[in-house]
Motif scaffolding. Sequence first.
Motif, PDB file in Angstrom:
ATOM      1  N   HIS A 111      46.698  42.865  37.783  1.00 12.58           N
ATOM      2  CA  HIS A 111      45.639  42.647  38.641  1.00 12.58           C
ATOM      3  C   HIS A 111      44.680  41.540  37.722  1.00 12.58           C
ATOM      4  O   HIS A 111      44.195  40.677  38.329  1.00 12.58           O
ATOM      5  CB  HIS A 111      44.215  43.520  39.050  1.00 12.58           C
ATOM      6  CG  HIS A 111      42.927  43.071  39.150  1.00 12.58           C
ATOM      7  ND1 HIS A 111      43.045  43.104  40.617  1.00 12.58           N
ATOM      8  CD2 HIS A 111      41.628  43.058  38.785  1.00 12.58           C
ATOM      9  CE1 HIS A 111      42.084  43.069  40.687  1.00 12.58           C
ATOM     10  NE2 HIS A 111      41.081  42.899  40.396  1.00 12.58           N
ATOM     11  N   HIS A 115      43.881  37.604  38.587  1.00 10.37           N
ATOM     12  CA  HIS A 115      42.504  36.393  38.100  1.00 10.37           C
ATOM     13  C   HIS A 115      43.121  35.316  37.641  1.00 10.37           C
ATOM     14  O   HIS A 115      42.419  33.879  37.580  1.00 10.37           O
ATOM     15  CB  HIS A 115      41.705  37.301  37.839  1.00 10.37           C
ATOM     16  CG  HIS A 115      40.423  38.215  38.428  1.00 10.37           C
ATOM     17  ND1 HIS A 115      39.993  38.175  39.911  1.00 10.37           N
ATOM     18  CD2 HIS A 115      40.639  39.763  38.676  1.00 10.37           C
ATOM     19  CE1 HIS A 115      39.424  38.876  40.787  1.00 10.37           C
ATOM     20  NE2 HIS A 115      39.488  40.045  39.283  1.00 10.37           N
ATOM     21  N   SER A 136      35.650  39.952  34.653  1.00 10.93           N
ATOM     22  CA  SER A 136      35.285  40.603  36.297  1.00 10.93           C
ATOM     23  C   SER A 136      34.012  42.267  36.145  1.00 10.93           C
ATOM     24  O   SER A 136      34.184  42.690  34.656  1.00 10.93           O
ATOM     25  CB  SER A 136      36.191  41.100  36.601  1.00 10.93           C
ATOM     26  OG  SER A 136      37.139  43.020  35.521  1.00 10.93           O
ATOM     27  N   GLY A 137      34.719  43.278  36.547  1.00 13.16           N
ATOM     28  CA  GLY A 137      33.855  44.181  36.519  1.00 13.16           C
ATOM     29  C   GLY A 137      34.360  45.166  35.624  1.00 13.16           C
ATOM     30  O   GLY A 137      33.566  46.087  35.122  1.00 13.16           O
ATOM     31  N   GLY A 138      35.774  45.201  35.055  1.00 17.54           N
ATOM     32  CA  GLY A 138      36.011  45.789  34.365  1.00 17.54           C
ATOM     33  C   GLY A 138      36.618  45.172  33.322  1.00 17.54           C
ATOM     34  O   GLY A 138      37.087  46.076  32.011  1.00 17.54           O
ATOM     35  N   GLY A 163      30.290  41.823  34.387  1.00 15.87           N
ATOM     36  CA  GLY A 163      30.434  42.628  35.449  1.00 15.87           C
ATOM     37  C   GLY A 163      29.552  43.567  35.489  1.00 15.87           C
ATOM     38  O   GLY A 163      29.068  44.065  35.941  1.00 15.87           O
ATOM     39  N   ASP A 167      25.946  45.102  36.847  1.00 15.19           N
ATOM     40  CA  ASP A 167      25.677  46.218  37.966  1.00 15.19           C
ATOM     41  C   ASP A 167      25.080  47.242  37.226  1.00 15.19           C
ATOM     42  O   ASP A 167      24.366  48.124  37.916  1.00 15.19           O
ATOM     43  CB  ASP A 167      27.076  47.058  37.633  1.00 15.19           C
ATOM     44  CG  ASP A 167      28.411  45.993  38.865  1.00 15.19           C
ATOM     45  OD1 ASP A 167      27.947  45.258  39.209  1.00 15.19           O
ATOM     46  OD2 ASP A 167      29.032  46.475  38.861  1.00 15.19           O
ATOM     47  N   GLY A 180      26.186  43.070  40.307  1.00 17.73           N
ATOM     48  CA  GLY A 180      25.904  41.342  40.232  1.00 17.73           C
ATOM     49  C   GLY A 180      25.742  40.075  41.056  1.00 17.73           C
ATOM     50  O   GLY A 180      24.814  39.437  40.847  1.00 17.73           O
ATOM     51  N   GLY A 268      35.282  38.320  38.869  1.00 13.90           N
ATOM     52  CA  GLY A 268      33.780  38.649  40.568  1.00 13.90           C
ATOM     53  C   GLY A 268      32.806  38.339  39.173  1.00 13.90           C
ATOM     54  O   GLY A 268      32.178  36.981  40.190  1.00 13.90           O
ATOM     55  N   VAL A 269      32.708  38.100  38.101  1.00 12.06           N
ATOM     56  CA  VAL A 269      31.446  37.487  37.355  1.00 12.06           C
ATOM     57  C   VAL A 269      31.541  35.570  37.255  1.00 12.06           C
ATOM     58  O   VAL A 269      30.669  34.747  37.007  1.00 12.06           O
ATOM     59  CB  VAL A 269      31.328  37.966  35.584  1.00 12.06           C
ATOM     60  CG1 VAL A 269      29.770  37.144  35.471  1.00 12.06           C
ATOM     61  CG2 VAL A 269      31.163  39.109  36.078  1.00 12.06           C
ATOM     62  N   ASN A 272      29.666  33.355  39.459  1.00 13.75           N
ATOM     63  CA  ASN A 272      27.920  33.570  39.101  1.00 13.75           C
ATOM     64  C   ASN A 272      27.588  31.368  38.962  1.00 13.75           C
ATOM     65  O   ASN A 272      28.420  31.061  38.056  1.00 13.75           O
ATOM     66  CB  ASN A 272      27.637  33.744  38.039  1.00 13.75           C
ATOM     67  CG  ASN A 272      26.629  33.930  37.410  1.00 13.75           C
ATOM     68  OD1 ASN A 272      25.640  33.194  36.807  1.00 13.75           O
ATOM     69  ND2 ASN A 272      25.428  35.118  37.436  1.00 13.75           N
ATOM     70  N   THR A 299      36.398  36.580  43.031  1.00 13.56           N
ATOM     71  CA  THR A 299      36.192  38.141  43.109  1.00 13.56           C
ATOM     72  C   THR A 299      37.433  38.473  43.513  1.00 13.56           C
ATOM     73  O   THR A 299      38.511  38.074  43.986  1.00 13.56           O
ATOM     74  CB  THR A 299      35.202  38.227  44.055  1.00 13.56           C
ATOM     75  OG1 THR A 299      35.122  38.099  44.919  1.00 13.56           O
ATOM     76  CG2 THR A 299      33.654  37.790  42.970  1.00 13.56           C
ATOM     77  N   ASP A 300      37.495  39.709  44.089  1.00 19.67           N
ATOM     78  CA  ASP A 300      38.628  40.498  44.331  1.00 19.67           C
ATOM     79  C   ASP A 300      39.828  39.939  45.542  1.00 19.67           C
ATOM     80  O   ASP A 300      38.953  39.940  46.765  1.00 19.67           O
ATOM     81  CB  ASP A 300      38.737  41.775  43.781  1.00 19.67           C
ATOM     82  CG  ASP A 300      38.689  42.639  43.062  1.00 19.67           C
ATOM     83  OD1 ASP A 300      38.765  42.399  42.164  1.00 19.67           O
ATOM     84  OD2 ASP A 300      38.540  43.556  42.441  1.00 19.67           O
TER      85      ASP A 300
END
Length: 339
Positions: A111, A115, A136-138, A163, A167, A180, A268-269, A272, A299-300
């Motif tokens: 993944h 990105h 990202s979120g992770g 991320g 959140d 976010g 994802g971030v 911004n 983002t994904d």
Amino acid sequence: MRVLGIETSCDETGVAVYDAAHGLLAHAVHSQVDIHAEFGGVVPELASRDHVRRLPRLVRRVLAASDSRPGDIGGVAYTAGPGLVGALLVGTAFGRSLARAWGVPALGVHHMEGHLLAPMLEPDPPAFPFLALLVSGGHTQLVGVEAVGSYEILGESVDDAAGEAFDKVATLLGLPYPGGPALAALAQRGDPGRFRFPRPMTDRPGLDLSFSGLKTFALNTLVSGERDERFRADVARAFEDAVVDTLVIKCRRALRATGLPALIISGGVGANRRLRAALADMAREEGATVSYPRPELCTDNGAMIAYAGCCRLAPGACEPRRFGARARWALEELKPPDG
Ligand code: KG4
Ligand code: ZN
């Protein structure tokens, strides 16, 4: 070669068709925001079930939009990790079944490599080597990228991903999931001068990052005030400024330390707006070029998976019979595609 890409690692179902000669032909993303909103975060079992529901229709739609018949597809790429195992297994089983039915190779894609390579989908893509900021979120990682599959982690978050911090602070601010974008919208109305949050780990050498302290700082600031709209917007702005500034400081340091001529931002971030603008200013000052995918490819999405898959499937990569989805998977385990 034309590749169908499938992304189901978390709460977005993404499907795309990428053609090595003609670029991105079509992509579609279904967001599960409505399903998870009432729980304030992603519920893995609900995510898996919704991927099952959405995939057939999305694949049909993207094949039609790209004017592709199954016979035109030369390979299927799907996200094999890292992510939620149940959700990953849906895309894995679906992608491999399609590939088997169509008699073409299938390949599990990392993944974060998706990105990382997403800026390649834009006009005027960056040339190797470059520095990648993956936010990202992770994950929050600074990666030295020599070529496809040749990655060196130069620094990463020792605790929360950027991320994740967005959140969590959004939740403290009473904002709906996903936090976010909601936090960024609230911060637009905030006064940048009212609060100053720390810039974690910038006062010591190195490229690692830390964001969990900002969450505590936000909590402590929030309990000290009125919690009216204005106050919450000011806290949101101070938090966003701290994250942006910290990432700018670390990226500048990484560009100087490595001498790399280009910076890419993805995850994802990376959608911004303030972060994109601040990193572009910094890169200009450092004499480096900067590229980032359009926000919908930060983002994904399935497009980045189709592209990363094509980079490996085109030179002949194919997965062995045994396969599995991986919740954890270090980017540095990847190898360049066999040429
Ligand atoms: O890459 P992504 O879509 O999924 C993962 O691989 O994790 O990243 C999702 C993360 C979430 O934490 C979300 O809140 C954050 O990206 N995000 C943003 C913005 N858009 C998405 N954070 C700050 N500002 C945004 N505009
Ligand atoms: Zn992601």
